[in-house]
Design an enzyme around this catalytic site. Structure first.
Site, PDB file in Angstrom:
ATOM      1  N   CYS A  77       0.952  -1.838  -0.170  1.00 34.62           N
ATOM      2  CA  CYS A  77      -0.455   0.447  -0.055  1.00 34.62           C
ATOM      3  C   CYS A  77       1.036   1.223  -0.081  1.00 34.62           C
ATOM      4  O   CYS A  77       2.303   1.510   0.673  1.00 34.62           O
ATOM      5  CB  CYS A  77      -1.338  -0.041   1.300  1.00 34.62           C
ATOM      6  SG  CYS A  77      -1.643   1.746   1.748  1.00 34.62           S
ATOM      7  N   CYS A  80       1.213   3.699   3.974  1.00 37.63           N
ATOM      8  CA  CYS A  80       2.790   4.345   5.756  1.00 37.63           C
ATOM      9  C   CYS A  80       3.973   3.374   4.502  1.00 37.63           C
ATOM     10  O   CYS A  80       3.538   2.825   3.036  1.00 37.63           O
ATOM     11  CB  CYS A  80       1.799   2.916   6.379  1.00 37.63           C
ATOM     12  SG  CYS A  80       0.568   3.526   7.129  1.00 37.63           S
ATOM     13  N   GLN A 298      -7.329  19.155   9.575  1.00 37.83           N
ATOM     14  CA  GLN A 298      -5.040  18.738  10.025  1.00 37.83           C
ATOM     15  C   GLN A 298      -6.261  17.236  10.229  1.00 37.83           C
ATOM     16  O   GLN A 298      -7.407  16.869  10.645  1.00 37.83           O
ATOM     17  CB  GLN A 298      -4.726  18.991  11.461  1.00 37.83           C
ATOM     18  CG  GLN A 298      -4.234  20.205  10.880  1.00 37.83           C
ATOM     19  CD  GLN A 298      -3.069  20.467  10.414  1.00 37.83           C
ATOM     20  OE1 GLN A 298      -2.458  19.462  10.077  1.00 37.83           O
ATOM     21  NE2 GLN A 298      -2.668  21.488  10.434  1.00 37.83           N
ATOM     22  N   ASP A 399       2.132  29.163   7.785  1.00 40.02           N
ATOM     23  CA  ASP A 399       1.843  27.327   7.953  1.00 40.02           C
ATOM     24  C   ASP A 399       1.805  27.063   6.394  1.00 40.02           C
ATOM     25  O   ASP A 399       0.788  26.880   5.917  1.00 40.02           O
ATOM     26  CB  ASP A 399       1.174  27.129   8.915  1.00 40.02           C
ATOM     27  CG  ASP A 399       0.088  25.598   8.574  1.00 40.02           C
ATOM     28  OD1 ASP A 399       1.557  24.587   8.315  1.00 40.02           O
ATOM     29  OD2 ASP A 399      -0.618  25.442   9.689  1.00 40.02           O
ATOM     30  N   CYS A 426       5.588  21.910   6.662  1.00 35.45           N
ATOM     31  CA  CYS A 426       5.388  20.657   6.999  1.00 35.45           C
ATOM     32  C   CYS A 426       6.008  19.865   6.133  1.00 35.45           C
ATOM     33  O   CYS A 426       6.449  18.228   5.360  1.00 35.45           O
ATOM     34  CB  CYS A 426       3.872  19.959   5.937  1.00 35.45           C
ATOM     35  SG  CYS A 426       3.387  21.268   4.969  1.00 35.45           S
TER      36      CYS A 426
HETATM   37  N1  SAH Z   1      -3.380  26.449   9.257  1.00 36.75           N
HETATM   38  C1  SAH Z   1      -4.145  26.057   8.503  1.00 36.75           C
HETATM   39  C2  SAH Z   1      -4.118  25.414   7.381  1.00 36.75           C
HETATM   40  C3  SAH Z   1      -2.791  24.876   6.256  1.00 36.75           C
HETATM   41  S1  SAH Z   1      -2.236  24.016   5.050  1.00 36.75           S
HETATM   42  C4  SAH Z   1      -4.590  25.146   9.590  1.00 36.75           C
HETATM   43  O1  SAH Z   1      -3.746  23.847  10.272  1.00 36.75           O
HETATM   44  O2  SAH Z   1      -5.449  23.784   9.865  1.00 36.75           O
HETATM   45  C5  SAH Z   1      -1.847  25.450   4.530  1.00 36.75           C
HETATM   46  C6  SAH Z   1      -2.362  26.276   3.944  1.00 36.75           C
HETATM   47  O3  SAH Z   1      -2.197  26.721   2.790  1.00 36.75           O
HETATM   48  C7  SAH Z   1      -4.074  25.106   3.284  1.00 36.75           C
HETATM   49  O4  SAH Z   1      -5.461  25.947   3.234  1.00 36.75           O
HETATM   50  C8  SAH Z   1      -4.340  26.072   1.916  1.00 36.75           C
HETATM   51  O5  SAH Z   1      -5.351  26.284   1.093  1.00 36.75           O
HETATM   52  C9  SAH Z   1      -3.380  27.619   1.818  1.00 36.75           C
HETATM   53  N2  SAH Z   1      -2.599  28.172   0.873  1.00 36.75           N
HETATM   54  C10 SAH Z   1      -2.006  27.211   0.037  1.00 36.75           C
HETATM   55  N3  SAH Z   1      -1.530  28.808  -0.941  1.00 36.75           N
HETATM   56  C11 SAH Z   1      -1.312  29.505  -0.131  1.00 36.75           C
HETATM   57  C12 SAH Z   1      -0.849  31.054  -0.037  1.00 36.75           C
HETATM   58  N4  SAH Z   1      -0.637  31.375  -1.505  1.00 36.75           N
HETATM   59  N5  SAH Z   1      -1.440  31.842   0.215  1.00 36.75           N
HETATM   60  C13 SAH Z   1      -2.284  31.843   1.458  1.00 36.75           C
HETATM   61  N6  SAH Z   1      -3.125  30.630   1.359  1.00 36.75           N
HETATM   62  C14 SAH Z   1      -2.474  29.203   0.291  1.00 36.75           C
END
Ligand code: SAH
Length: 471
Positions: A77, A80, A298, A399, A426
């Site tokens: 798979c 993982c 998340q 983030d 990430c």
């Molecule tokens: N902080 C949130 C989401 C993090 S994931 C949490 O913890 O749940 C990253 C996010 O960035 C996603 O929602 C994605 O849609 C957004 N994203 C991607 N590119 C972006 C950009 N250029 N400007 C603003 N947001 C963006």
């Protein structure tokens, strides 16, 4: 080295995808499924000039870090990559990956990193942790429906209805759907011809509320006899008890998602409600979130709270601060920080996510969070320019997705002179690149904490605190 050659090597390192790395007379071999410490006979599958890929033929001495995967399809798979490695070693590997990136790409001296880095925050129970599953549906050679996960780098479906990292209630829902498909002759989607109805099964489970969402992604507008399916799923969900004997699960939402396009993208835009709400509710800490099939949320709620608590700790809030949360998704970190800050502003590129963020602020009675739609690298520089360079912040949290932040955004972030920048990442490589860039603007890394979000996969999440204070 040539193709089909067999050699005996010792595995000395782990690669980016979790594969084992060994050397034979200076030639590097990447071996899927091999573990650091293994001595193995391997057969070369593909030979390049200085490196090649090999298959594990015979394990001569097993590494002490080798364990038997809990899941029988773990090796095939694509979900993982590390289940055959002891969990403690997985964590050590992830922490090393973060450290090495920050040293190599970020230019932070190793000795300094040894002091800055906090121990990785691992999971107590690295199984059954995911709150969201997306199972592709297909047909086997005998014409029966199959559902499971794609093999790595392919669209072959490996049947798996009781995945060891998913919330356990999934294991009773999927067989019901499979049986229903057989009984009612509901076809599975075929990628090649674009024919067939059921493409994917999406489930979400609220870990604190035990609310279950089932969404069928279909190549059409309706599923025949769907009410019968609702009843059956509802019954198994309500009767389900997990390994600890805990029940209380409830089918709260059943909907269809229409996706008639010939595409790899799983979800279409249209949601057709069938039963209950079109969302489920879950909590992270004290904050309540409503999650729809299309929302980003998340996937590991028990670890998400640890991640956000670390972000909150690094933000060092006392109640007077103005905070920006960039890439805010449905406002998860924003609302978490809003509990302790004077004012939080969130920025996110997906309009629907901002709708969710506003709604989540409302249902939590938080009035000190405001949200803006747009790319962070457009919104922030524009706002900064409009303010004539007077816009400041105490704390800025970012983030971003794997590709990290654009330099134009980091320029604006630095120009706003926050005391603290909290970088949630990430991808350690782009994190290290951005940290280096911020370093040139006077921001120094003060603390680093890797936080496990995806046990048995090679992914790692990291929280970094940067500050312009000299001490
Ligand atoms: N902080 C949130 C989401 C993090 S994931 C949490 O913890 O749940 C990253 C996010 O960035 C996603 O929602 C994605 O849609 C957004 N994203 C991607 N590119 C972006 C950009 N250029 N400007 C603003 N947001 C963006």
């Amino acid at each position: 080295m040539v193709k089909n050659q067999t050699v005996t090597i010792t595995i000395e390192d782990i690669g980016n995808d979790g594969e084992g790395i060994g050397r034979y007379e200076g030639y590097t071999l990447f071996v899927k499924g091999a573990v650091v410490g293994d001595v193995a006979k391997v057969k070369v599958l593909k030979a390049k000039k200085t490196y090649g890929y090999a298959k594990l033929e015979e394990l001569l001495t097993a590494s002490p870090d080798r364990v038997t995967p809990r899941c029988p399809v773990a090796g095939r798979c694509g979900g993982c990559q590390l289940q055959h490695i002891a969990y403690e070693r997985q964590l050590a590997y992830k922490a090393d990956k973060v450290k090495n990136c920050l040293a190599r790409i970020g230019g932070i001296p190793m000795e300094k990193l040894e002091q800055l880095m906090e121990p990785i925050i691992g999971m107590e129970e690295p199984y059954y942790y995911r709150n969201k599953a997306q199972y592709p549906v297909g047909t086997d050679k005998e014409g029966r429906p199959v559902m499971g996960f794609y093999a790595s780098h392919s669209h072959n479906i490996i049947e798996c209805m009781d995945c060891a990292i998913q919330e356990p209630v999934n294991a009773v829902i999927l067989p019901v759907i499979k049986e229903f498909m057989q009984e009612k002759k509901i076809s599975a989607y075929e990628e090649e011809s674009g024919k067939g109805l059921l493409r994917h099964v999406l489930t979400r489970v609220g870990f604190t509320t035990k609310e279950v969402m089932l969404c069928l992604i279909i190549n059409g507008k309706k599923v025949p006899f769907v009410d019968e399916l609702v009843e059956k799923v509802s019954a198994v969900v309500e009767n389900f008890k997990d390994f600890n004997g805990t029940g209380g699960y409830l089918l709260k939402s059943f909907c269809l998602n229409v996706n008639t396009a010939k595409t790899n993208v799983i979800l279409g835009q249209e949601i057709i409600p069938v039963y209950g709400e079109t969302y489920i509710t879950d909590y992270i800490g004290d904050i309540k979130y409503q999650i729809s099939p299309l929302s980003f949320y998340q996937v590991n709620p028990k670890q998400t709270v640890k991640l956000y608590e670390k972000a909150l700790e690094y933000a060092g809030l006392s109640g007077d601060e103005t905070v920006w949360d960039l890439y805010c998704g449905i406002g998860t970190i924003s609302l978490f920080l809003a509990q302790k800050a004077k004012q939080v502003y969130g920025v996110e590129i997906i309009p629907q996510a901002i709708e969710d963020a506003k709604n989540n602020a409302r249902i939590n009675g938080l009035t000190n969070a405001e949200f803006f739609v747009g790319a962070a690298e457009d919104v922030m520089p524009a706002k900064y320019r409009e303010s004539g360079g007077t816009m400041k912040a105490d704390v800025i949290c970012v983030d971003p997705p794997r590709k990290g932040c654009e330099e134009s955004l980091l320029d604006t972030v630095a120009a706003m002179e926050p005391e603290r920048i909290v970088y949630v990442s990430c991808d350690p490589a782009t994190l290290a690149r951005d940290v280096k860039y911020l370093g040139e603007k006077g921001y120094e890394v003060k603390k680093v904490c890797p936080v496990e979000q995806f046990g048995h996969s090679f992914h790692v999440e990291t929280v970094v605190l940067l500050s312009n204070e000299r001490n």
